[in-house]
Design a protein around this motif. Structure first.
Motif, PDB file in Angstrom:
ATOM      1  N   HIS A  14      37.357  67.990 -30.515  1.00 21.44           N
ATOM      2  CA  HIS A  14      38.680  67.162 -31.185  1.00 21.44           C
ATOM      3  C   HIS A  14      38.879  65.911 -31.105  1.00 21.44           C
ATOM      4  O   HIS A  14      37.840  65.821 -29.757  1.00 21.44           O
ATOM      5  CB  HIS A  14      39.769  67.607 -31.311  1.00 21.44           C
ATOM      6  CG  HIS A  14      40.628  67.860 -30.363  1.00 21.44           C
ATOM      7  ND1 HIS A  14      40.627  69.267 -29.505  1.00 21.44           N
ATOM      8  CD2 HIS A  14      41.818  66.966 -29.360  1.00 21.44           C
ATOM      9  CE1 HIS A  14      41.296  68.687 -27.905  1.00 21.44           C
ATOM     10  NE2 HIS A  14      42.120  67.535 -27.938  1.00 21.44           N
ATOM     11  N   VAL A  15      39.217  64.884 -31.504  1.00 21.46           N
ATOM     12  CA  VAL A  15      38.847  63.598 -30.786  1.00 21.46           C
ATOM     13  C   VAL A  15      40.523  63.105 -30.635  1.00 21.46           C
ATOM     14  O   VAL A  15      41.062  63.186 -32.143  1.00 21.46           O
ATOM     15  CB  VAL A  15      38.565  62.550 -32.089  1.00 21.46           C
ATOM     16  CG1 VAL A  15      38.856  61.635 -31.297  1.00 21.46           C
ATOM     17  CG2 VAL A  15      37.087  62.596 -32.116  1.00 21.46           C
ATOM     18  N   ARG A  16      41.451  62.815 -29.845  1.00 27.64           N
ATOM     19  CA  ARG A  16      42.275  62.464 -29.182  1.00 27.64           C
ATOM     20  C   ARG A  16      42.995  60.957 -29.633  1.00 27.64           C
ATOM     21  O   ARG A  16      41.719  60.368 -29.018  1.00 27.64           O
ATOM     22  CB  ARG A  16      42.678  63.087 -27.682  1.00 27.64           C
ATOM     23  CG  ARG A  16      43.712  62.335 -27.654  1.00 27.64           C
ATOM     24  CD  ARG A  16      44.602  62.440 -26.152  1.00 27.64           C
ATOM     25  NE  ARG A  16      44.395  64.758 -26.248  1.00 27.64           N
ATOM     26  CZ  ARG A  16      44.793  65.200 -25.305  1.00 27.64           C
ATOM     27  NH1 ARG A  16      45.188  64.899 -24.025  1.00 27.64           N
ATOM     28  NH2 ARG A  16      44.881  66.657 -25.063  1.00 27.64           N
ATOM     29  N   ILE A  17      43.898  60.609 -29.771  1.00 30.37           N
ATOM     30  CA  ILE A  17      43.337  58.961 -29.986  1.00 30.37           C
ATOM     31  C   ILE A  17      44.978  58.792 -30.194  1.00 30.37           C
ATOM     32  O   ILE A  17      46.189  59.270 -30.602  1.00 30.37           O
ATOM     33  CB  ILE A  17      43.172  58.682 -31.664  1.00 30.37           C
ATOM     34  CG1 ILE A  17      41.956  58.507 -32.372  1.00 30.37           C
ATOM     35  CG2 ILE A  17      43.265  57.144 -31.216  1.00 30.37           C
ATOM     36  CD1 ILE A  17      41.340  58.209 -33.440  1.00 30.37           C
ATOM     37  N   TRP A  27      45.277  47.710 -33.048  1.00 29.77           N
ATOM     38  CA  TRP A  27      44.174  48.333 -34.094  1.00 29.77           C
ATOM     39  C   TRP A  27      44.732  47.647 -35.409  1.00 29.77           C
ATOM     40  O   TRP A  27      43.716  48.140 -36.251  1.00 29.77           O
ATOM     41  CB  TRP A  27      45.240  50.104 -33.577  1.00 29.77           C
ATOM     42  CG  TRP A  27      44.640  51.424 -34.252  1.00 29.77           C
ATOM     43  CD1 TRP A  27      45.500  51.200 -35.505  1.00 29.77           C
ATOM     44  CD2 TRP A  27      43.011  52.276 -34.503  1.00 29.77           C
ATOM     45  NE1 TRP A  27      44.280  52.348 -36.175  1.00 29.77           N
ATOM     46  CE2 TRP A  27      43.753  52.810 -35.691  1.00 29.77           C
ATOM     47  CE3 TRP A  27      42.240  51.788 -33.459  1.00 29.77           C
ATOM     48  CZ2 TRP A  27      42.504  54.066 -35.459  1.00 29.77           C
ATOM     49  CZ3 TRP A  27      41.192  52.841 -33.475  1.00 29.77           C
ATOM     50  CH2 TRP A  27      41.890  53.496 -34.325  1.00 29.77           C
ATOM     51  N   GLN A  35      37.668  51.011 -37.589  1.00 24.14           N
ATOM     52  CA  GLN A  35      38.707  52.081 -36.842  1.00 24.14           C
ATOM     53  C   GLN A  35      37.938  53.735 -37.384  1.00 24.14           C
ATOM     54  O   GLN A  35      37.449  54.618 -36.401  1.00 24.14           O
ATOM     55  CB  GLN A  35      40.105  52.435 -37.719  1.00 24.14           C
ATOM     56  CG  GLN A  35      40.884  51.258 -37.279  1.00 24.14           C
ATOM     57  CD  GLN A  35      42.300  50.778 -37.872  1.00 24.14           C
ATOM     58  OE1 GLN A  35      41.883  52.011 -39.376  1.00 24.14           O
ATOM     59  NE2 GLN A  35      43.429  50.537 -37.897  1.00 24.14           N
ATOM     60  N   SER A  36      36.812  53.669 -38.177  1.00 22.28           N
ATOM     61  CA  SER A  36      36.595  54.550 -38.694  1.00 22.28           C
ATOM     62  C   SER A  36      34.910  54.887 -37.719  1.00 22.28           C
ATOM     63  O   SER A  36      34.992  55.750 -37.127  1.00 22.28           O
ATOM     64  CB  SER A  36      35.897  54.811 -39.966  1.00 22.28           C
ATOM     65  OG  SER A  36      34.775  55.584 -40.002  1.00 22.28           O
ATOM     66  N   TYR A  38      34.699  53.766 -34.663  1.00 21.52           N
ATOM     67  CA  TYR A  38      35.671  54.185 -33.019  1.00 21.52           C
ATOM     68  C   TYR A  38      36.143  55.197 -33.122  1.00 21.52           C
ATOM     69  O   TYR A  38      35.550  55.588 -32.653  1.00 21.52           O
ATOM     70  CB  TYR A  38      36.950  53.343 -33.308  1.00 21.52           C
ATOM     71  CG  TYR A  38      37.793  53.659 -31.670  1.00 21.52           C
ATOM     72  CD1 TYR A  38      37.512  52.833 -30.774  1.00 21.52           C
ATOM     73  CD2 TYR A  38      39.140  54.780 -31.782  1.00 21.52           C
ATOM     74  CE1 TYR A  38      38.111  52.887 -29.369  1.00 21.52           C
ATOM     75  CE2 TYR A  38      39.490  54.805 -30.823  1.00 21.52           C
ATOM     76  CZ  TYR A  38      39.059  54.520 -29.528  1.00 21.52           C
ATOM     77  OH  TYR A  38      40.222  54.835 -28.233  1.00 21.52           O
ATOM     78  N   VAL A  39      36.750  56.333 -34.200  1.00 21.80           N
ATOM     79  CA  VAL A  39      36.711  58.122 -34.035  1.00 21.80           C
ATOM     80  C   VAL A  39      35.096  58.465 -34.000  1.00 21.80           C
ATOM     81  O   VAL A  39      35.072  59.104 -33.539  1.00 21.80           O
ATOM     82  CB  VAL A  39      37.524  58.219 -35.148  1.00 21.80           C
ATOM     83  CG1 VAL A  39      37.460  59.651 -35.930  1.00 21.80           C
ATOM     84  CG2 VAL A  39      38.270  57.289 -35.325  1.00 21.80           C
ATOM     85  N   ARG A  42      34.288  57.908 -30.956  1.00 20.37           N
ATOM     86  CA  ARG A  42      34.664  59.196 -29.854  1.00 20.37           C
ATOM     87  C   ARG A  42      34.172  60.342 -30.332  1.00 20.37           C
ATOM     88  O   ARG A  42      34.195  61.071 -29.292  1.00 20.37           O
ATOM     89  CB  ARG A  42      36.172  58.608 -30.140  1.00 20.37           C
ATOM     90  CG  ARG A  42      37.378  57.233 -29.555  1.00 20.37           C
ATOM     91  CD  ARG A  42      37.062  57.454 -28.242  1.00 20.37           C
ATOM     92  NE  ARG A  42      37.642  58.505 -27.215  1.00 20.37           N
ATOM     93  CZ  ARG A  42      38.593  58.640 -26.892  1.00 20.37           C
ATOM     94  NH1 ARG A  42      38.555  57.886 -26.652  1.00 20.37           N
ATOM     95  NH2 ARG A  42      39.232  60.042 -26.174  1.00 20.37           N
ATOM     96  N   ARG A  43      33.792  60.648 -31.484  1.00 23.02           N
ATOM     97  CA  ARG A  43      33.381  61.886 -32.121  1.00 23.02           C
ATOM     98  C   ARG A  43      32.112  62.467 -30.818  1.00 23.02           C
ATOM     99  O   ARG A  43      32.000  62.886 -29.890  1.00 23.02           O
ATOM    100  CB  ARG A  43      33.457  62.394 -32.830  1.00 23.02           C
ATOM    101  CG  ARG A  43      32.196  63.246 -33.603  1.00 23.02           C
ATOM    102  CD  ARG A  43      32.367  65.227 -33.201  1.00 23.02           C
ATOM    103  NE  ARG A  43      31.720  65.610 -33.452  1.00 23.02           N
ATOM    104  CZ  ARG A  43      31.135  66.488 -32.686  1.00 23.02           C
ATOM    105  NH1 ARG A  43      30.610  65.901 -30.844  1.00 23.02           N
ATOM    106  NH2 ARG A  43      30.645  66.576 -32.795  1.00 23.02           N
TER     107      ARG A  43
END
Length: 113
Positions: A14-17, A27, A35-36, A38-39, A42-43
């Protein structure tokens, strides 16, 4: 002999934000496409990537990024708020982003570094 461990969650990682990031002014200031991105970045951040994540158009097409201009704008926005750094000064090299330590350790998005 290596042991096969099942992940703790059968659905995988999972990706923790943190809420602090989502509630920050930075943000809110960046576009939803940023934002997309960035996720997605992070993945791709794993123990093997050491913080270096390439965000080329070819790799991001599988996630719906079709225009290099849109991807470039989103990457520049991440750089502007201090969430990504480009180690290469060559503007023609594929963009390899280094997620900054502020990205990974949950420090405030409130102001750039």
């Amino acid at each position: 002999m290596a042991r096969n461990h099942k992940p703790a969650d059968p659905r995988g990682g999972h990706v923790r934000i943190y809420w602090e990031i989502i509630d920050s002014m930075a943000w809110r200031a960046v576009m939803p496409r940023t934002q997309s991105l960035y996720v997605l970045m992070r993945r791709r951040l794993t123990s093997n990537s050491n913080g270096n994540i390439s965000a080329t158009l070819g790799e991001m097409k599988a996630h719906g990024w079709n225009a290099s201009a849109t991807l470039s704008k989103a990457l520049r926005e991440l750089q502007a708020v201090g969430r990504a750094a480009s180690p290469s000064a060559d503007r023609f090299a594929p963009f390899t982003a280094s997620l900054t330590s502020r990205c990974t350790n949950g420090q405030s998005w409130g102001s750039p570094p």
